[in-house]
Design a protein around this motif. Structure first.
Motif, PDB file in Angstrom:
ATOM      1  N   ALA A   9      50.421  49.043  41.023  1.00  0.00           N
ATOM      2  CA  ALA A   9      49.843  48.747  39.675  1.00  0.00           C
ATOM      3  C   ALA A   9      49.997  47.075  39.259  1.00  0.00           C
ATOM      4  O   ALA A   9      49.073  46.148  39.028  1.00  0.00           O
ATOM      5  CB  ALA A   9      50.309  49.388  38.708  1.00  0.00           C
ATOM      6  N   VAL A  10      51.200  46.572  39.737  1.00  0.00           N
ATOM      7  CA  VAL A  10      51.313  45.079  39.728  1.00  0.00           C
ATOM      8  C   VAL A  10      50.508  44.357  40.775  1.00  0.00           C
ATOM      9  O   VAL A  10      49.968  43.180  40.344  1.00  0.00           O
ATOM     10  CB  VAL A  10      52.811  44.869  39.974  1.00  0.00           C
ATOM     11  N   GLN A  11      50.184  45.087  41.720  1.00  0.00           N
ATOM     12  CA  GLN A  11      49.518  44.476  43.009  1.00  0.00           C
ATOM     13  C   GLN A  11      48.034  44.371  42.339  1.00  0.00           C
ATOM     14  O   GLN A  11      47.407  43.083  42.626  1.00  0.00           O
ATOM     15  CB  GLN A  11      49.420  45.114  44.287  1.00  0.00           C
ATOM     16  N   LYS A  12      47.492  45.366  41.487  1.00  0.00           N
ATOM     17  CA  LYS A  12      46.290  45.106  41.192  1.00  0.00           C
ATOM     18  C   LYS A  12      46.247  44.061  39.943  1.00  0.00           C
ATOM     19  O   LYS A  12      44.915  43.389  39.964  1.00  0.00           O
ATOM     20  CB  LYS A  12      46.012  46.656  40.653  1.00  0.00           C
ATOM     21  N   MET A  13      47.196  43.975  39.104  1.00  0.00           N
ATOM     22  CA  MET A  13      47.215  42.683  38.256  1.00  0.00           C
ATOM     23  C   MET A  13      47.077  41.375  39.144  1.00  0.00           C
ATOM     24  O   MET A  13      46.406  40.372  38.727  1.00  0.00           O
ATOM     25  CB  MET A  13      48.408  43.072  37.359  1.00  0.00           C
ATOM     26  N   GLN A  14      48.050  41.375  40.279  1.00  0.00           N
ATOM     27  CA  GLN A  14      48.087  40.114  40.816  1.00  0.00           C
ATOM     28  C   GLN A  14      46.780  39.694  41.433  1.00  0.00           C
ATOM     29  O   GLN A  14      46.103  38.639  41.267  1.00  0.00           O
ATOM     30  CB  GLN A  14      48.959  40.385  41.930  1.00  0.00           C
ATOM     31  N   ASP A  15      46.033  40.754  41.913  1.00  0.00           N
ATOM     32  CA  ASP A  15      44.662  40.613  42.436  1.00  0.00           C
ATOM     33  C   ASP A  15      43.415  40.152  41.503  1.00  0.00           C
ATOM     34  O   ASP A  15      42.549  39.251  41.667  1.00  0.00           O
ATOM     35  CB  ASP A  15      44.282  41.779  43.337  1.00  0.00           C
ATOM     36  N   TYR A  16      43.760  40.487  40.474  1.00  0.00           N
ATOM     37  CA  TYR A  16      42.917  40.200  39.379  1.00  0.00           C
ATOM     38  C   TYR A  16      42.982  38.813  38.730  1.00  0.00           C
ATOM     39  O   TYR A  16      42.132  37.984  38.788  1.00  0.00           O
ATOM     40  CB  TYR A  16      43.272  41.273  37.956  1.00  0.00           C
ATOM     41  N   ILE A  17      44.248  38.362  38.852  1.00  0.00           N
ATOM     42  CA  ILE A  17      44.647  36.773  38.330  1.00  0.00           C
ATOM     43  C   ILE A  17      44.067  36.298  39.400  1.00  0.00           C
ATOM     44  O   ILE A  17      43.348  35.062  39.020  1.00  0.00           O
ATOM     45  CB  ILE A  17      46.144  36.945  38.217  1.00  0.00           C
ATOM     46  N   ASP A  18      44.367  36.394  40.744  1.00  0.00           N
ATOM     47  CA  ASP A  18      43.676  35.573  42.011  1.00  0.00           C
ATOM     48  C   ASP A  18      42.207  35.366  41.527  1.00  0.00           C
ATOM     49  O   ASP A  18      41.748  34.277  41.989  1.00  0.00           O
ATOM     50  CB  ASP A  18      44.064  36.075  43.181  1.00  0.00           C
ATOM     51  N   LYS A  24      39.601  32.548  31.499  1.00  0.00           N
ATOM     52  CA  LYS A  24      40.676  32.880  30.587  1.00  0.00           C
ATOM     53  C   LYS A  24      41.088  34.551  30.927  1.00  0.00           C
ATOM     54  O   LYS A  24      40.179  35.163  31.127  1.00  0.00           O
ATOM     55  CB  LYS A  24      40.158  33.004  29.164  1.00  0.00           C
ATOM     56  N   ILE A  25      42.285  34.950  30.843  1.00  0.00           N
ATOM     57  CA  ILE A  25      42.666  36.250  31.246  1.00  0.00           C
ATOM     58  C   ILE A  25      43.686  36.841  30.131  1.00  0.00           C
ATOM     59  O   ILE A  25      44.426  36.149  29.788  1.00  0.00           O
ATOM     60  CB  ILE A  25      43.409  36.078  32.506  1.00  0.00           C
ATOM     61  N   GLN A  29      42.804  42.811  29.796  1.00  0.00           N
ATOM     62  CA  GLN A  29      42.128  42.560  31.048  1.00  0.00           C
ATOM     63  C   GLN A  29      43.003  43.226  32.180  1.00  0.00           C
ATOM     64  O   GLN A  29      42.747  43.939  33.357  1.00  0.00           O
ATOM     65  CB  GLN A  29      41.659  41.361  31.245  1.00  0.00           C
ATOM     66  N   LEU A  30      44.434  42.461  32.297  1.00  0.00           N
ATOM     67  CA  LEU A  30      45.269  42.814  33.361  1.00  0.00           C
ATOM     68  C   LEU A  30      45.695  44.392  33.166  1.00  0.00           C
ATOM     69  O   LEU A  30      45.954  45.147  34.175  1.00  0.00           O
ATOM     70  CB  LEU A  30      46.469  42.084  33.133  1.00  0.00           C
ATOM     71  N   SER A  31      45.927  44.846  31.733  1.00  0.00           N
ATOM     72  CA  SER A  31      46.423  46.428  31.924  1.00  0.00           C
ATOM     73  C   SER A  31      45.116  47.217  32.450  1.00  0.00           C
ATOM     74  O   SER A  31      45.235  48.275  32.746  1.00  0.00           O
ATOM     75  CB  SER A  31      46.470  46.445  30.480  1.00  0.00           C
ATOM     76  N   ASN A  32      43.826  46.774  32.184  1.00  0.00           N
ATOM     77  CA  ASN A  32      42.693  47.642  32.577  1.00  0.00           C
ATOM     78  C   ASN A  32      42.775  47.851  34.324  1.00  0.00           C
ATOM     79  O   ASN A  32      42.356  48.667  34.772  1.00  0.00           O
ATOM     80  CB  ASN A  32      41.384  47.115  31.877  1.00  0.00           C
ATOM     81  N   ALA A  33      42.937  46.590  34.592  1.00  0.00           N
ATOM     82  CA  ALA A  33      43.064  46.371  36.338  1.00  0.00           C
ATOM     83  C   ALA A  33      44.178  47.443  36.588  1.00  0.00           C
ATOM     84  O   ALA A  33      43.954  47.912  37.661  1.00  0.00           O
ATOM     85  CB  ALA A  33      43.215  45.102  36.530  1.00  0.00           C
TER      86      ALA A  33
END
Length: 301
Positions: A9-18, A24-25, A29-33
Motif C-alpha cells: 500500500a505504501v509502495q502504491k503511494m510512493q509510485d503515485y507521488i513519483d 498538487k498531491i 489522492q494518496l489514500s485512493n492509490a
C-alpha cells in the motif's frame, strides 16, 4: 492487514507521488492509490517511510529542484513554480531548511548536499526478507562479459563505516542515504560505487566496505562532515558484467558474478589479481544492465 499488504500500500503511494511530482498531491489522492482510508494511509506511510506524506513529497520535489539548479541555468522562481511552490520566498525557505543553504548559493557553488533519494519500500522489504545470498539451484549458468578498463589518478569522496565488509552491514552502521549525497556531486567522473578498500586505505576502527564517488584530481569543492577525500593512483580494473536480470533477483545476480570470479583465472589473458593496488568496486545493482563488479589487476611480466 499483514506486513506485505502494508508495504505494498505504501509502495502504491510512493509510485503515485513519483508519477505526479509536478502536480498538487492531496492525501485523498494518496489514500485512493493505496486503497485505504486517509487516516490509515497517512499512518502507515509515516510508519514505513519515517516521514509524513507531506514531508516526503516536499523533500522529493526539493531534491529534483536541486538537480535542476545543479545542471541547468534556470531562474529560481521558474524552478520553484515547476515543483509546485507558490513563491520564490517559500521555495527558498524550504530549500534552505532541507539542504542547509539557499538555492541561489547552491546554484552558484553546487557543493555536495544530502539529496532525498528514498528506495522503493517494497524493494527494501524484499531485500531484507530474501534469506541471504544464496543462488537458486534452478538457475542455469549465464554469460559473463569481461573487459579491462583503466582508471586515471583521481580523488575519491567516501564515507567510512566501522566494521562493515558488505553493503547491508554498512547500511546498518551509517544508514542507507550515503548514495544520495554522492549522487549530488556535480564533478563526479563516474557514478557512485560501493568499494572494498585495500588494507593500506583502511583507517583504524573503520570499515573495509565504503561508498564513494571518483573525482578529478583538481576537485576542491566542499567535503561534507563525516566524509573523507583521498587520492588514488592510476590502475587497471577487470570488470565483470552479468546478464540483465529481474530486479527481484538481484542477490542471485550478485552471487552468480562472485561465483564466476572465484573460478576465473586472469593469467590466461595476461593479467594477475592486484588487490592492494586499488579498491575493488561494485556499481548499483540495476537489473536492466546486469550486475557489474570490478577487481584490480596488473599485467603479468
Amino acid at each position: 492487514m499483514n506486513q506485505v499488504e502494508t508495504v505494498m500500500a505504501v509502495q502504491k503511494m510512493q509510485d503515485y507521488i513519483d508519477a505526479h511530482i509536478y502536480e498538487k498531491i492531496t492525501l485523498k489522492q494518496l489514500s485512493n492509490a493505496a486503497g485505504y482510508s486517509s487516516w490509515y494511509s497517512a499512518r502507515i506511510f509515516k510508519e514505513i517511510t519515517g516521514r509524513t506524506s507531506f514531508d516526503y513529497i516536499r523533500a522529493s520535489r526539493l531534491t529534483r529542484a536541486a538537480l535542476v539548479l545543479r545542471d541547468e541555468e534556470r531562474k529560481i522562481i521558474d524552478v520553484a513554480l515547476d515543483f509546485v511552490f507558490d513563491s520564490h520566498e517559500g521555495f527558498t525557505r524550504a530549500f534552505s531548511k532541507e539542504f542547509g543553504l539557499p538555492p541561489k548559493r547552491y546554484s552558484l557553488n553546487t557543493p555536495p548536499i544530502q539529496l532525498f533519494m528514498p528506495a522503493r519500500v517494497f524493494d527494501t522489504f524484499r531485500a531484507f526478507h530474501k534469506g541471504g545470498m544464496k543462488m537458486s539451484e534452478k538457475k542455469a549458468t549465464k554469460t559473463v562479459f569481461v573487459q579491462i578498463i583503466e582508471r586515471p589518478a583521481r580523488k575519491v569522496l567516501l564515507k567510512r563505516g566501522f566494521k562493515a565488509t558488505e553493503y547491508f552491514a554498512y547500511c546498518e552502521e551509517v544508514g542507507c542515504d550515503v548514495w544520495s549525497m554522492l549522487s549530488s556531486v556535480k564533478e563526479a567522473m563516474y557514478e557512485p560505487i560501493g568499494m572494498w578498500l585495500p588494507e593500506d586505505l583502511i583507517k583504524n576502527g573503520t570499515s573495509q566496505y565504503v561508498q564513494g564517488v571518483e573525482l578529478p584530481l583538481d576537485y576542491n569543492n566542499a567535503v561534507p562532515d563525516g566524509y573523507d577525500l583521498i587520492e588514488l593512483p592510476p590502475c587497471k580494473m577487470m570488470v565483470f558484467q552479468g546478464e540483465p536480470y529481474n530486479d527481484d533477483d538481484f542477490m542471485e545476480a550478485i552471487g552468480e558474478i562472485w561465483k564466476h570470479i572465484e573460478k576465473f583465472n586472469p593469467n590466461i589473458y595476461g593479467y594477475k589479481w592486484a588487490p592492494e593496488t586499488a579498491p575493488r568496486f561494485q556499481l548499483a545493482p540495476l537489473g536492466y544492465r546486469g550486475y557489474i563488479e570490478a577487481r584490480p589487476v596488473d599485467t603479468v611480466n
